[in-house]
Design an enzyme around this catalytic site. Structure first.
Site, short mmCIF file in Angstrom:
data_model
loop_
_atom_site.label_atom_id
_atom_site.label_comp_id
_atom_site.label_asym_id
_atom_site.label_seq_id
_atom_site.Cartn_x
_atom_site.Cartn_y
_atom_site.Cartn_z
N MET A 1 0.84 -1.20 0.00
CA MET A 1 0.00 0.00 0.00
C MET A 1 0.88 1.25 0.00
SD MET A 1 -3.48 -0.90 1.99
CE MET A 1 -2.87 -0.68 3.65
N LEU A 29 6.67 3.13 1.26
CA LEU A 29 7.56 1.98 1.34
C LEU A 29 8.71 2.20 2.32
CD1 LEU A 29 7.72 1.10 -2.46
CD2 LEU A 29 6.18 0.19 -0.70
N HIS A 30 9.12 1.10 2.94
CA HIS A 30 10.24 1.13 3.88
C HIS A 30 11.13 -0.09 3.59
CE1 HIS A 30 7.94 -1.97 5.86
NE2 HIS A 30 6.94 -1.13 6.09
N HIS A 50 9.53 -3.48 2.91
CA HIS A 50 9.01 -3.71 1.56
C HIS A 50 10.15 -4.01 0.59
CE1 HIS A 50 5.69 -0.92 3.06
NE2 HIS A 50 5.04 -2.00 2.72
N LYS A 66 4.89 -9.71 9.35
CA LYS A 66 4.35 -8.80 10.38
C LYS A 66 2.82 -8.88 10.38
CE LYS A 66 4.16 -4.22 10.14
NZ LYS A 66 2.77 -3.90 10.55
N SER A 121 6.91 -0.36 9.68
CA SER A 121 5.52 -0.23 9.24
C SER A 121 5.37 1.14 8.60
CB SER A 121 4.58 -0.33 10.45
OG SER A 121 3.30 0.18 10.13
O1 PAF Z 1 -0.19 -5.67 3.56
C1 PAF Z 1 -0.60 -4.77 2.82
O2 PAF Z 1 0.09 -3.79 2.57
C2 PAF Z 1 -1.99 -4.85 2.21
O3 PAF Z 1 -2.89 -5.43 3.10
C3 PAF Z 1 -2.02 -5.58 0.86
C4 PAF Z 1 -1.59 -7.03 0.98
C5 PAF Z 1 -1.09 -4.86 -0.12
C6 PAF Z 1 -3.43 -5.55 0.28
O4 PAF Z 1 -3.89 -4.24 0.11
#
Ligand code: PAF
Length: 282
Positions: free
Chosen positions: A30, A33-34, A37, A149, A185
Site C-alpha cells: 500500500m 515503502l520502507h 518492503h 508482520k 511499518s
Molecule cells: O499488507 C498490505 O500492505 C496490504 O494489506 C495488501 C496485501 C497490499 C493488500 O492491500
C-alpha cells in the site's frame, strides 16, 4: 522500471513476460515503502525473473475512514525506492481502476478471521482478499511475497489461494525491525518523536511474553502480563494481545513445549494503530 496505472497495461506486460518464459514475482503493497518492503522486493528478485510491485491504498480494507484518510501516500518516493531496488515494474492504479463498480462478492474466512485483526476490524479481510484476488488475476505471478508482520493476513491469503486454486506460491518473509526492535511499518512515520521513542515497548512485551510461554507459563497469564505492561504506559491503548496456534490462529488454552504458536498484539500509540507478533516453537 516500467510503471503501469491501468489493468490493461499490466495484463499486456504480464502476457509478454510469461510468453517469453519469465517467472514473475508479485509484491503487493500500500506504498509509503520502507526497508521491509524493499526486502520483499529483493527476495522476489532473487527467486524470479521479473518483479511487479503494486502500490495501492486499498479503500475496501479500511474499516476506519480516518485511518484510510491519514494513511501515508508518497507515490514519487515509492517509485524512486522501487527503481533503486531493481524492481522490474510498478503497478499503481487509481481506485476507479481497481473498483470500476462496487464489489458484491463477500469473503468469509470462518474461524481464521473471527480473531485478532478480523475481530477488531470488521470487513478488513474481505477487503484484503478482494484486492489480493484482483492483483493475482492481473499480475498472474508464479510467486507472491508477503511480510510476516501481518501474520493473520498471510494466513488468510494462504487460505484464499488454497480455496480458489490460484496457481501461485505464497512466500512469507520475516518481519524487518529497526535496531531497537520496532517492526517496520508505513504507519510508523505518523508517530510523534515521543511516540517513536516508546514504540519499541511493543516488541519488548512480545519478547517477554514469548520467553514466559517457552518457560511454561499459561497463555492466559502471558496475555494478562503483556496487557498489564502496556497499560502501565499511558501512551499505549492495547487493543488485544493473543497467544494463538500459529496456523489456525485460534487462542491457546495451554501451550506444549515446541508447539508452533504466535503471540500477536495490536495497540494504539499516539492515535496510530500498530501491530506486531512473534512466533514461538515450531
Ligand atoms: O499488507 C498490505 O500492505 C496490504 O494489506 C495488501 C496485501 C497490499 C493488500 O492491500
Amino acid at each position: 522500471m516500467k510503471i503501469f496505472v491501468t489493468a490493461a497495461e499490466l495484463r499486456t506486460y504480464v502476457a509478454a513476460a510469461r510468453g517469453a518464459g519469465q517467472r514473475l514475482g508479485l509484491v503487493p503493497t500500500m506504498g509509503a515503502l520502507h526497508t521491509g518492503h524493499l526486502a520483499l522486493v529483493r527476495t522476489a528478485l532473487a527467486a524470479t525473473d521479473a518483479v511487479v510491485a503494486t502500490v495501492f491504498v486499498n479503500p475496501t480494507q479500511f474499516n476506519n475512514p480516518d485511518d484510510f484518510r491519514l494513511y501515508p501516500r508518497v507515490p514519487d518516493a515509492d517509485a524512486a525506492l522501487l527503481e533503486s531496488a531493481g524492481c522490474t515494474a510498478l503497478f499503481a492504479p487509481a481506485p476507479e481502476e481497481m473498483y470500476p463498480a462496487p464489489t458484491v462478492l463477500r469473503f468469509d474466512f470462518g474461524p481464521l478471521e473471527r480473531v485478532m485483526e478480523g475481530a477488531h476490524r470488521p470487513g478488513h479481510f474481505n477487503g484484503v482478499a478482494t484486492v489480493v484476488s484482483k492483483l493475482l488475476h492481473l499480475a498472474q505471478p508464479h510467486q507472491a511475497f508477503f511480510g510476516q508482520k501481518d501474520w493473520q493476513q498471510l494466513a488468510v491469503v494462504r487460505q484464499l489461494v488454497a480455496d480458489l486454486s490460484f496457481d501461485v506460491e505464497i512466500v512469507g518473509c520475516p518481519t524487518v525491525r529497526e535496531s531497537d526492535g520496532l517492526a517496520l511499518s508505513s504507519r510508523n512515520r505518523r508517530l510523534t518523536p515521543e511516540g517513536r521513542a516508546v514504540a519499541p515497548l511493543l516488541y519488548q512485551v512480545l519478547q517477554t511474553a514469548a520467553a514466559r510461554l517457552a518457560q511454561g507459563a499459561a497463555p492466559a497469564a502471558v496475555q494478562a502480563q503483556a496487557l498489564a505492561t502496556l497499560s502501565d504506559n499511558p501512551r499505549f491503548t492495547a487493543e488485544y494481545v493473543e497467544v494463538a496456534d500459529a496456523l489456525t490462529l485460534q487462542p491457546l488454552a495451554a501451550y506444549a513445549s515446541g508447539q508452533p504458536a504466535v503471540i500477536c498484539l495490536a495497540a494504539h500509540l499516539d492515535g496510530v494503530r500498530l501491530i506486531d507478533n512473534v512466533v514461538v516453537g515450531g
